[in-house]
Design a protein around this motif. Sequence first.
Motif, PDB file in Angstrom:
ATOM      1  N   LYS A 288       0.839  -1.210   0.000  1.00 59.67           N
ATOM      2  CA  LYS A 288       0.000   0.000   0.000  1.00 59.67           C
ATOM      3  C   LYS A 288       0.870   1.254   0.000  1.00 59.67           C
ATOM      4  N   ARG A 289       1.933   1.246   0.820  1.00 58.19           N
ATOM      5  CA  ARG A 289       2.839   2.405   0.860  1.00 58.19           C
ATOM      6  C   ARG A 289       3.499   2.631  -0.496  1.00 58.19           C
ATOM      7  N   GLN A 290       3.646   1.554  -1.263  1.00 60.28           N
ATOM      8  CA  GLN A 290       4.242   1.664  -2.594  1.00 60.28           C
ATOM      9  C   GLN A 290       3.213   2.035  -3.668  1.00 60.28           C
ATOM     10  N   GLY A 291       1.940   2.175  -3.247  1.00 57.62           N
ATOM     11  CA  GLY A 291       0.905   2.619  -4.177  1.00 57.62           C
ATOM     12  C   GLY A 291       0.049   1.524  -4.775  1.00 57.62           C
ATOM     13  N   MET A 292       0.261   0.260  -4.369  1.00 57.77           N
ATOM     14  CA  MET A 292      -0.552  -0.822  -4.911  1.00 57.77           C
ATOM     15  C   MET A 292      -1.944  -0.830  -4.284  1.00 57.77           C
ATOM     16  N   THR A 293      -2.934  -1.236  -5.069  1.00 60.63           N
ATOM     17  CA  THR A 293      -4.304  -1.391  -4.597  1.00 60.63           C
ATOM     18  C   THR A 293      -4.560  -2.867  -4.318  1.00 60.63           C
ATOM     19  N   SER A 294      -5.244  -3.160  -3.215  1.00 60.14           N
ATOM     20  CA  SER A 294      -5.533  -4.553  -2.867  1.00 60.14           C
ATOM     21  C   SER A 294      -6.993  -4.713  -2.472  1.00 60.14           C
ATOM     22  N   ILE A 295      -7.538  -5.881  -2.816  1.00 63.03           N
ATOM     23  CA  ILE A 295      -8.855  -6.290  -2.335  1.00 63.03           C
ATOM     24  C   ILE A 295      -8.634  -7.540  -1.487  1.00 63.03           C
ATOM     25  N   LEU A 296      -9.098  -7.484  -0.251  1.00 65.66           N
ATOM     26  CA  LEU A 296      -8.884  -8.571   0.698  1.00 65.66           C
ATOM     27  C   LEU A 296     -10.215  -9.180   1.112  1.00 65.66           C
ATOM     28  N   ILE A 297     -10.368 -10.488   0.848  1.00 68.30           N
ATOM     29  CA  ILE A 297     -11.520 -11.232   1.359  1.00 68.30           C
ATOM     30  C   ILE A 297     -11.052 -11.999   2.581  1.00 68.30           C
ATOM     31  N   SER A 298     -11.707 -11.801   3.713  1.00 68.27           N
ATOM     32  CA  SER A 298     -11.291 -12.491   4.936  1.00 68.27           C
ATOM     33  C   SER A 298     -12.462 -12.622   5.895  1.00 68.27           C
ATOM     34  N   HIS A 299     -12.444 -13.727   6.672  1.00 61.85           N
ATOM     35  CA  HIS A 299     -13.410 -13.899   7.751  1.00 61.85           C
ATOM     36  C   HIS A 299     -12.848 -13.391   9.069  1.00 61.85           C
ATOM     37  N   LYS A 300     -11.543 -13.093   9.092  1.00 65.45           N
ATOM     38  CA  LYS A 300     -10.887 -12.724  10.335  1.00 65.45           C
ATOM     39  C   LYS A 300     -11.020 -11.219  10.540  1.00 65.45           C
ATOM     40  N   LEU A 301     -11.971 -10.842  11.380  1.00 66.01           N
ATOM     41  CA  LEU A 301     -12.328  -9.438  11.517  1.00 66.01           C
ATOM     42  C   LEU A 301     -11.203  -8.621  12.146  1.00 66.01           C
ATOM     43  N   ASN A 302     -10.368  -9.242  12.986  1.00 66.72           N
ATOM     44  CA  ASN A 302      -9.241  -8.501  13.568  1.00 66.72           C
ATOM     45  C   ASN A 302      -8.235  -8.111  12.490  1.00 66.72           C
ATOM     46  N   GLU A 303      -8.056  -8.977  11.470  1.00 70.73           N
ATOM     47  CA  GLU A 303      -7.142  -8.649  10.371  1.00 70.73           C
ATOM     48  C   GLU A 303      -7.705  -7.501   9.539  1.00 70.73           C
ATOM     49  N   ILE A 304      -8.996  -7.519   9.319  1.00 71.11           N
ATOM     50  CA  ILE A 304      -9.638  -6.462   8.537  1.00 71.11           C
ATOM     51  C   ILE A 304      -9.486  -5.115   9.234  1.00 71.11           C
ATOM     52  N   LYS A 305      -9.701  -5.115  10.539  1.00 70.82           N
ATOM     53  CA  LYS A 305      -9.563  -3.868  11.294  1.00 70.82           C
ATOM     54  C   LYS A 305      -8.127  -3.345  11.247  1.00 70.82           C
ATOM     55  N   LYS A 306      -7.171  -4.255  11.149  1.00 66.97           N
ATOM     56  CA  LYS A 306      -5.758  -3.861  11.149  1.00 66.97           C
ATOM     57  C   LYS A 306      -5.347  -3.198   9.845  1.00 66.97           C
ATOM     58  N   VAL A 307      -5.809  -3.719   8.701  1.00 69.22           N
ATOM     59  CA  VAL A 307      -5.230  -3.267   7.427  1.00 69.22           C
ATOM     60  C   VAL A 307      -6.206  -2.549   6.494  1.00 69.22           C
ATOM     61  N   ALA A 308      -7.507  -2.754   6.638  1.00 70.39           N
ATOM     62  CA  ALA A 308      -8.447  -2.258   5.625  1.00 70.39           C
ATOM     63  C   ALA A 308      -8.720  -0.759   5.777  1.00 70.39           C
ATOM     64  N   ASP A 309      -8.738  -0.069   4.638  1.00 77.16           N
ATOM     65  CA  ASP A 309      -9.135   1.337   4.618  1.00 77.16           C
ATOM     66  C   ASP A 309     -10.650   1.480   4.541  1.00 77.16           C
ATOM     67  N   ARG A 310     -11.276   0.564   3.799  1.00 79.14           N
ATOM     68  CA  ARG A 310     -12.737   0.531   3.719  1.00 79.14           C
ATOM     69  C   ARG A 310     -13.185  -0.926   3.666  1.00 79.14           C
ATOM     70  N   VAL A 311     -14.429  -1.154   4.067  1.00 75.83           N
ATOM     71  CA  VAL A 311     -14.980  -2.511   4.114  1.00 75.83           C
ATOM     72  C   VAL A 311     -16.345  -2.519   3.441  1.00 75.83           C
ATOM     73  N   THR A 312     -16.518  -3.444   2.493  1.00 79.50           N
ATOM     74  CA  THR A 312     -17.825  -3.651   1.866  1.00 79.50           C
ATOM     75  C   THR A 312     -18.395  -4.972   2.346  1.00 79.50           C
ATOM     76  N   VAL A 313     -19.647  -4.942   2.789  1.00 79.09           N
ATOM     77  CA  VAL A 313     -20.329  -6.138   3.286  1.00 79.09           C
ATOM     78  C   VAL A 313     -21.309  -6.640   2.229  1.00 79.09           C
ATOM     79  N   ILE A 314     -21.203  -7.930   1.938  1.00 76.07           N
ATOM     80  CA  ILE A 314     -22.137  -8.572   1.007  1.00 76.07           C
ATOM     81  C   ILE A 314     -22.933  -9.622   1.765  1.00 76.07           C
ATOM     82  N   ARG A 315     -24.242  -9.620   1.572  1.00 75.49           N
ATOM     83  CA  ARG A 315     -25.105 -10.621   2.214  1.00 75.49           C
ATOM     84  C   ARG A 315     -26.117 -11.139   1.203  1.00 75.49           C
ATOM     85  N   ASP A 316     -26.193 -12.460   1.086  1.00 76.68           N
ATOM     86  CA  ASP A 316     -27.150 -13.109   0.175  1.00 76.68           C
ATOM     87  C   ASP A 316     -27.039 -12.554  -1.248  1.00 76.68           C
TER      88      ASP A 316
END
Length: 513
Positions: A191-219
């Motif tokens: 990210k510091r180098q300017g790369m864009t990433s999309i992260l799919i994870s069930h581990k909410l602590n990891e998401i809170k650590k690294v994600a700038d934004r979070v999109t929730v999908i249900r059904d």
Amino acid sequence: MTDKTILEMRDITKTFPGVKALSNVNLNVREGEIHAIVGENGAGKSTLMKVLSGVYPVGTYDGEIRYDGNECRFAGIHDSERVGIVIIHQELALVPLLSIAENIFLGNEQARFGIIDWNLARKRASELLRKVGLRENPDTLITNIGTGKQQLVEIAKALAKEVKLLILDEPTASLSEKDSAALLDLLLEFKRQGMTSILISHKLNEIKKVADRVTVIRDGQTIETMDKADVSEDRIITSMVGRTMDDRYPSRTPSVGETIFEVKNWSVHHPLHPERQVIKGINLKVGKGEVVGIAGLMGAGRTEFAMSVFGRTYGTNISGEVWLHGKKTDTSTVRKAVASGLAYATEDRKVYGLNLIDHIKHNVSIANLPGVSSRSGVIDDMKELNVANEYRRKTNIRSSSVYQVAGNLSGGNQQKVVLSKWLFANPDVLILDEPTRGIDVGAKYEIYTIINRLADEGRGILVISSEMPELLGICDRIYVLSEGRIVGELAGHEANQEKIMRAIVRGEERGAS
């Protein structure tokens, strides 16, 4: 991160026979951000990413994809890779018996005049490995490095394709805490180098650590997108499952009876290195109606212990005794173990737990074929169908029917099929190895409910888990395993993470002395 939008997915709809996987899903990703996508198993997260990366080509879905200001109509994965979109799937796509360098450039060979330049390949591979923090020799075979390093090789492979948008689908599902932390730190560096990433994870602590934004999908639908400042586990969970989950673990009043399962002085040696003792004199008991946990760090020997007890499917020079219902029992083969009332739900449901190319009906009945057969030993198709439907209902397997192929189910529903298979075998003792690995909080709650019901029926349950909060939330008693030894035993109401870790550290100190 900038405010520039690099990716827009508009009104994406994807239908499979009998199932609408995505319904008008919208996703907006900014340049240079780490954007997390969360949702229950089967919500449509991986399907959406397969649409984006061309795994599901244009024409098989409705909606529009715009990347870097241009409309994209990817006919295959090579089209998306050409513009810098690279996906790393949950199941690693590496060839075990090829070298690191060969895997990094597989399909992207370093060639001059049609001939592979191996010197160039090794040099470039070394450069890419350094970027992801590896110092391995490029000629090392993939099979000779651990899962954490294999995940980093996958990322190096993506870098070789000049990735601009990196998609990671559950990248830490099979990693230790140390390897997971290293991978997340690498994402932050990208990210510091300017790369864009999309992260799919069930581990909410990891998401809170690294994600700038979070999109929730249900059904199969977009529920909301929230900024980092608004992210909390409670809000994510509520959006994911459509309800609050004040208590992550269903309540149960334990009623523990006499000892139903006991292992005495159990020792196991490594199957390839017989001089190395992996399990060292374990003594363990499980009572009727009791949920007992085994805690320990990666490599402590938890899975090795379980597999060696269940039909001696791991190890050599095995010694010790297994007692069921107060009687010494022969569990030296899987057939004998199952016949004696023992079942083992493996941690790797995709490789050892299920036949992924067969449907639910056959997967449910496979461990107890006499239960769906006539007196002459011929399988009764209607009886098998009724049994599969019964367990589909009991465990709440979400599928179009029992004829749906197991490989097309979400992780949580696959795990329910594994449980159904063993429940139909009617065991007295059920060993569950990482029963909620890779599944979301909603599906986890359903698994915990099933475990409670089995305990209430008087079965003995032995749970192996890498998630300490899970063991603390569902177990009546916890054994602590370190370097193949039991180094602690705690009552559920007295246990906490600090006591478990203290037992592990003291056990390691004793083992080193």
